[in-house]
Write a protein that holds these residues in place. Sequence first.
Motif, PDB file in Angstrom:
ATOM      1  N   LEU A 125       0.824  -1.205   0.000  1.00 10.20           N
ATOM      2  CA  LEU A 125       0.000   0.000   0.000  1.00 10.20           C
ATOM      3  C   LEU A 125       0.863   1.261   0.000  1.00 10.20           C
ATOM      4  O   LEU A 125       1.849   1.342   0.753  1.00 10.20           O
ATOM      5  N   PRO A 126       0.498   2.262  -0.784  1.00 10.83           N
ATOM      6  CA  PRO A 126       1.293   3.490  -0.884  1.00 10.83           C
ATOM      7  C   PRO A 126       0.941   4.526   0.189  1.00 10.83           C
ATOM      8  O   PRO A 126       0.765   5.706  -0.107  1.00 10.83           O
ATOM      9  N   PHE A 127       0.838   4.069   1.435  1.00 12.90           N
ATOM     10  CA  PHE A 127       0.455   4.953   2.529  1.00 12.90           C
ATOM     11  C   PHE A 127       1.447   4.819   3.678  1.00 12.90           C
ATOM     12  O   PHE A 127       2.068   3.765   3.868  1.00 12.90           O
ATOM     13  N   LYS A 128       1.563   5.901   4.461  1.00  6.28           N
ATOM     14  CA  LYS A 128       2.393   5.858   5.658  1.00  6.28           C
ATOM     15  C   LYS A 128       1.752   4.954   6.711  1.00  6.28           C
ATOM     16  O   LYS A 128       0.575   4.599   6.607  1.00  6.28           O
ATOM     17  N   ALA A 129       2.519   4.617   7.715  1.00  4.42           N
ATOM     18  CA  ALA A 129       2.013   3.764   8.788  1.00  4.42           C
ATOM     19  C   ALA A 129       1.024   4.532   9.666  1.00  4.42           C
ATOM     20  O   ALA A 129       1.128   5.754   9.831  1.00  4.42           O
ATOM     21  N   SER A 130       0.052   3.803  10.185  1.00  4.91           N
ATOM     22  CA  SER A 130      -0.873   4.313  11.213  1.00  4.91           C
ATOM     23  C   SER A 130      -1.623   5.567  10.769  1.00  4.91           C
ATOM     24  O   SER A 130      -1.614   6.592  11.456  1.00  4.91           O
ATOM     25  N   VAL A 131      -2.305   5.486   9.622  1.00  2.00           N
ATOM     26  CA  VAL A 131      -3.024   6.666   9.112  1.00  2.00           C
ATOM     27  C   VAL A 131      -4.542   6.480   9.042  1.00  2.00           C
ATOM     28  O   VAL A 131      -5.275   7.464   8.920  1.00  2.00           O
ATOM     29  N   PHE A 132      -5.045   5.237   9.146  1.00  4.11           N
ATOM     30  CA  PHE A 132      -6.481   5.003   8.976  1.00  4.11           C
ATOM     31  C   PHE A 132      -7.116   4.544  10.291  1.00  4.11           C
ATOM     32  O   PHE A 132      -6.561   3.715  11.011  1.00  4.11           O
ATOM     33  N   ASP A 133      -8.309   5.100  10.560  1.00  5.67           N
ATOM     34  CA  ASP A 133      -9.058   4.705  11.753  1.00  5.67           C
ATOM     35  C   ASP A 133      -9.711   3.335  11.592  1.00  5.67           C
ATOM     36  O   ASP A 133      -9.908   2.610  12.570  1.00  5.67           O
ATOM     37  N   CYS A 134     -10.086   3.004  10.375  1.00  8.61           N
ATOM     38  CA  CYS A 134     -10.672   1.686  10.111  1.00  8.61           C
ATOM     39  C   CYS A 134     -10.346   1.264   8.687  1.00  8.61           C
ATOM     40  O   CYS A 134     -10.128   2.100   7.803  1.00  8.61           O
ATOM     41  N   ILE A 135     -10.305  -0.042   8.494  1.00  8.13           N
ATOM     42  CA  ILE A 135     -10.042  -0.623   7.181  1.00  8.13           C
ATOM     43  C   ILE A 135     -11.083  -1.696   6.926  1.00  8.13           C
ATOM     44  O   ILE A 135     -11.335  -2.556   7.777  1.00  8.13           O
ATOM     45  N   THR A 136     -11.705  -1.644   5.758  1.00  6.41           N
ATOM     46  CA  THR A 136     -12.674  -2.670   5.369  1.00  6.41           C
ATOM     47  C   THR A 136     -12.190  -3.371   4.108  1.00  6.41           C
ATOM     48  O   THR A 136     -11.452  -2.800   3.294  1.00  6.41           O
TER      49      THR A 136
END
Length: 247
Positions: A125-136
């Motif tokens: 995934l092209p995202f930094k660590a610990s950025v989303f409150d929830c993942i579905t």
Amino acid sequence: MVAVNGEQTAKRPEDPAAHEAFVQDVFRRIAPHYDRMNSLLSFWAHKQWRIAALRRLDIGAETQALDLCAGTGDFTIALTERIGPRGHVTAVDLTPEMLAIAQEKLRAKGLESRVDLVIADALALPFKASVFDCITVGFGLRNLPDLSVALKEALRVLKPRGTFLSLELSHPPSRLFRSIYLLYFQHIVPLEGRLVMHGDDMPYRWLPTSLQSFPDAPTLALAMQQAGFEEVHYKLLWGGIAALHWG
């Protein structure tokens, strides 16, 4: 609802690169018919299951959410509507043809400004660590070439105490019910797929295979634990045709 503890592992035997290319080709071909496929595979219950899944999420007004394997966007839309206008959803899929359909649906509902559509691999995934409150992830885990890597990558971008939630087809524990469902899955669904796709039933023949090699609900829950998730639970839906997992 079942909480789990244990040591068993879940493995996918396919070569990751070959598997990924094959799955991308399947979904590129099936994109215009994907929503109909979901209805066939779930006995038209996938909308009810999605509602049940979203009830498991603790969503605040400014929730930042990630929808993996977003496909044609039905889960993305339901998640966006649940979060409300102050939150934001990022929808990820590897197949541009699927996301193009999702974009049209979002535009029709006036939700485009609240969703980012990203073509990306769920295993990197092209995202930094610990950025989303929830993942579905809805009906997507079984199509990934390496389940363990996908779960660890989801955990990486999830905030501490955030929630990961999966809705996926599963294996009914009742031997009789499982045999009836597999009969439908392996024979009736490909026949309907041949009619829908004018003779090209390969994607619909492959989909039952994707479920056969996918872990059952307890094993998937253990795989989540081994990836690092805590407070892992699962719930069977419709006798185990599908399962919710969260942690």
